[in-house]
Design a protein around this motif. Structure first.
Motif, PDB file in Angstrom:
ATOM      1  N   GLY A 205      -3.319  -0.036  -6.631  1.00 59.21           N
ATOM      2  CA  GLY A 205      -2.284  -1.020  -6.277  1.00 59.21           C
ATOM      3  C   GLY A 205      -1.202  -1.008  -7.339  1.00 59.21           C
ATOM      4  N   HIS A 206       0.039  -0.713  -6.916  1.00 56.12           N
ATOM      5  CA  HIS A 206       1.097  -0.567  -7.923  1.00 56.12           C
ATOM      6  C   HIS A 206       2.452  -1.043  -7.427  1.00 56.12           C
ATOM      7  CE1 HIS A 206       1.139   3.124  -5.556  1.00 56.12           C
ATOM      8  NE2 HIS A 206       2.403   3.299  -5.929  1.00 56.12           N
ATOM      9  N   GLU A 207       2.435  -1.909  -6.422  1.00 60.20           N
ATOM     10  CA  GLU A 207       3.677  -2.533  -5.971  1.00 60.20           C
ATOM     11  C   GLU A 207       3.308  -3.997  -5.734  1.00 60.20           C
ATOM     12  OE1 GLU A 207       5.342   0.871  -2.878  1.00 60.20           O
ATOM     13  OE2 GLU A 207       4.166  -0.768  -2.070  1.00 60.20           O
ATOM     14  N   GLY A 208       3.335  -4.786  -6.751  1.00 57.36           N
ATOM     15  CA  GLY A 208       2.893  -6.175  -6.593  1.00 57.36           C
ATOM     16  C   GLY A 208       4.050  -7.148  -6.591  1.00 57.36           C
TER      17      GLY A 208
ATOM     18  N   LEU B   9       0.875  -1.170   0.000  1.00 55.62           N
ATOM     19  CA  LEU B   9       0.000   0.000   0.000  1.00 55.62           C
ATOM     20  C   LEU B   9       0.913   1.220   0.000  1.00 55.62           C
ATOM     21  CD1 LEU B   9      -2.963   1.060   0.431  1.00 55.62           C
ATOM     22  CD2 LEU B   9      -2.451   1.070   2.870  1.00 55.62           C
ATOM     23  N   CYS B  10       0.752   2.076  -1.004  1.00 56.17           N
ATOM     24  CA  CYS B  10       1.645   3.232  -1.152  1.00 56.17           C
ATOM     25  C   CYS B  10       0.815   4.507  -1.020  1.00 56.17           C
ATOM     26  CB  CYS B  10       2.340   3.159  -2.514  1.00 56.17           C
ATOM     27  SG  CYS B  10       3.381   4.559  -2.921  1.00 56.17           S
ATOM     28  N   HIS B  11       1.459   5.577  -0.630  1.00 57.82           N
ATOM     29  CA  HIS B  11       0.806   6.870  -0.483  1.00 57.82           C
ATOM     30  C   HIS B  11       0.024   7.251  -1.749  1.00 57.82           C
ATOM     31  CE1 HIS B  11       0.215  10.822   1.158  1.00 57.82           C
ATOM     32  NE2 HIS B  11       0.785  11.380   0.115  1.00 57.82           N
ATOM     33  N   THR B  12       0.552   6.906  -2.904  1.00 52.55           N
ATOM     34  CA  THR B  12      -0.095   7.307  -4.160  1.00 52.55           C
ATOM     35  C   THR B  12      -1.445   6.621  -4.359  1.00 52.55           C
ATOM     36  OG1 THR B  12       2.137   7.518  -5.033  1.00 52.55           O
ATOM     37  CG2 THR B  12       0.378   7.739  -6.611  1.00 52.55           C
ATOM     38  N   ASP B  13      -1.618   5.417  -3.798  1.00 52.71           N
ATOM     39  CA  ASP B  13      -2.930   4.766  -3.862  1.00 52.71           C
ATOM     40  C   ASP B  13      -3.964   5.619  -3.129  1.00 52.71           C
ATOM     41  OD1 ASP B  13      -2.088   2.291  -5.157  1.00 52.71           O
ATOM     42  OD2 ASP B  13      -1.048   1.849  -3.286  1.00 52.71           O
TER      43      ASP B  13
ATOM     44  N   GLY C  48       8.780  -2.336  -5.922  1.00 54.30           N
ATOM     45  CA  GLY C  48       8.367  -1.735  -7.195  1.00 54.30           C
ATOM     46  C   GLY C  48       7.983  -0.277  -7.138  1.00 54.30           C
ATOM     47  N   CYS C  49       7.860   0.302  -5.931  1.00 47.41           N
ATOM     48  CA  CYS C  49       7.622   1.752  -5.874  1.00 47.41           C
ATOM     49  C   CYS C  49       8.338   2.384  -4.689  1.00 47.41           C
ATOM     50  CB  CYS C  49       6.138   2.096  -5.856  1.00 47.41           C
ATOM     51  SG  CYS C  49       5.864   3.875  -5.879  1.00 47.41           S
ATOM     52  N   GLY C  50       7.788   2.227  -3.479  1.00 52.34           N
ATOM     53  CA  GLY C  50       8.308   2.975  -2.324  1.00 52.34           C
ATOM     54  C   GLY C  50       9.780   2.742  -2.056  1.00 52.34           C
TER      55      GLY C  50
END
Ligand code: ZN
Ligand code: ZN
Length: 364
Positions: A60-63, A39-43, A167-169
């Motif tokens: 959802g963008h870090e799977g 779970l990222c801030h951008t979600d 994949g993101c944070g």
């Protein structure tokens, strides 16, 4: 196929677990069985529509997961491969060709448009379109469909569920130090904002051989944690003037700063704390339209501000490097994670917002 996904139906509404219909992979697409997703801030920013994305939508963008099926043109992975997922880029614009996919000229459309690059949607519920392709992927579900550009093959000897946030944070914080600032051995860096991104930056500063690593935050607990991850000094900017403190700790100013909060006042501190010729990396995302003020003389003295999206990295190269460092015990990012089931997503959001979880990871 039918999948379970966390859907947001209206601006600011809670996530609702629903059954939706996911397409079959197109020629260049990969179907991933999601094992975990960060779970990222951008979600949360998208849920509030600070970044306008079409609704109802699945974010959802870090799977992280296992490849289930691939389209006929896919060469990067095959069914059974373990993968992490990351943002989407076009691969053909000037910045993509220069190896800077985070600055892709198509970034907004491909990551926040709710549809595939060809304009079609990947999900529906009956006759209703459910918008996906968030960061090219939409991993808040039991399965996700994405271009092969968004999957990164990862080694299978590492527990796949811990890999999601790379994949993101985590690539953002680590890449800010390693790729954007290129802080080298013996250098000094101050990191402003100690969440999962800031702590990733601190771990990366240790790996890079920085010998003075200053953590700045207003939460005492976070600062204590920063020390555990390798910060040499901590500053509670709620109690003292961070700029003065950094100047006194470094004899006049610091070579590198990394701004991870997106707050104009903190960004100003991160620039003012620099030595002449120093560089501030800006990672924190402010809402569209927010401005910051700087003293022009400070910039005249050779100070540089460098923006950084997704750690200035090529995820296919950078994520395996971070995993290798993890395997050697030099990048213990797994300590940041707190696991929840996908059904507990609203609880995970609350824990994140209240500071009870550094990096919530959901398991469908
Ligand atoms: Zn591009
Ligand atoms: Zn993110």
């Amino acid at each position: 196929m039918k999948i379970k996904a966390a859907v947001v139906r209206e601006k600011g509404a809670p996530f609702v677990i629903e059954d939706v219909e996911l397409d079959e992979p197109k020629a260049d697409e990969v179907l991933v069985r999601i094992v975990s997703t960060g779970l990222c801030h951008t979600d949360l920013v998208a849920r509030m529509q600070f970044i306008p994305v079409p609704l109802p939508g699945v974010f959802g963008h870090e799977g992280a997961g296992v490849v289930e099926k691939v389209g006929p043109q896919v060469t990067k992975v095959k069914p059974g491969d373990h993968v992490a997922t990351s943002f989407m880029s076009c691969g053909t614009c000037v910045c993509c060709k220069k190896g800077k996919p985070g600055w892709c000229s198509e970034f907004r459309r491909l990551n926040f448009g709710g549809r595939r690059p060809d304009g079609t949607a990947t999900m529906k519920k009956g006759s209703e379109t459910v918008y996906g392709s968030f960061f090219g992927q939409s991993t808040f579900g039991s399965y996700a469909l994405m271009s092969e550009r968004s999957v990164i093959k990862v080694p299978s000897d590492v527990p796949v569920e811990i890999l999601a946030p790379l994949g993101c944070g985590i690539q953002t914080g680590a890449g800010g130090v390693i790729n954007t600032l290129k802080a080298g051995p013996g250098s000094a860096i101050a990191v402003f904002g100690i969440g999962s991104v800031g702590l990733s930056a601190i771990m990366a500063a240790v790996v890079s051989g920085c010998t003075k690593i200053i953590a700045v935050d207003i939460m005492e607990e976070r600062l204590k944690l920063a020390k555990e991850f390798g910060a040499t000094d901590i500053i509670n900017s709620g109690k003292v003037n961070a700029v003065d403190e950094i100047r006194s700790l470094t004899g006049g100013g610091i070579e590198f700063t990394l701004e991870c909060t997106g707050i104009p006042k903190v960004f100003r501190q991160a620039v003012d704390a620099l030595m002449m010729g120093g560089t501030c990396g800006l990672i924190g995302v402010a809402p569209v339209g927010v401005e910051a003020s700087l003293e022009m003389q400070h910039i005249l003295d050779g100070r540089t501000i460098k923006g950084c999206v997704e750690g200035d990295c090529i995820p296919d190269i950078f994520i395996p490097q971070l995993i290798e460092l993890y395997k050697q015990g030099r990048f213990p990012f797994d300590k940041l994670l707190k696991f929840y089931s996908l059904d507990q997503i609203n609880e995970a959001v609350e824990d994140t917002e209240k500071g009870r979880a550094l990096k919530a990871v959901l398991k469908p």
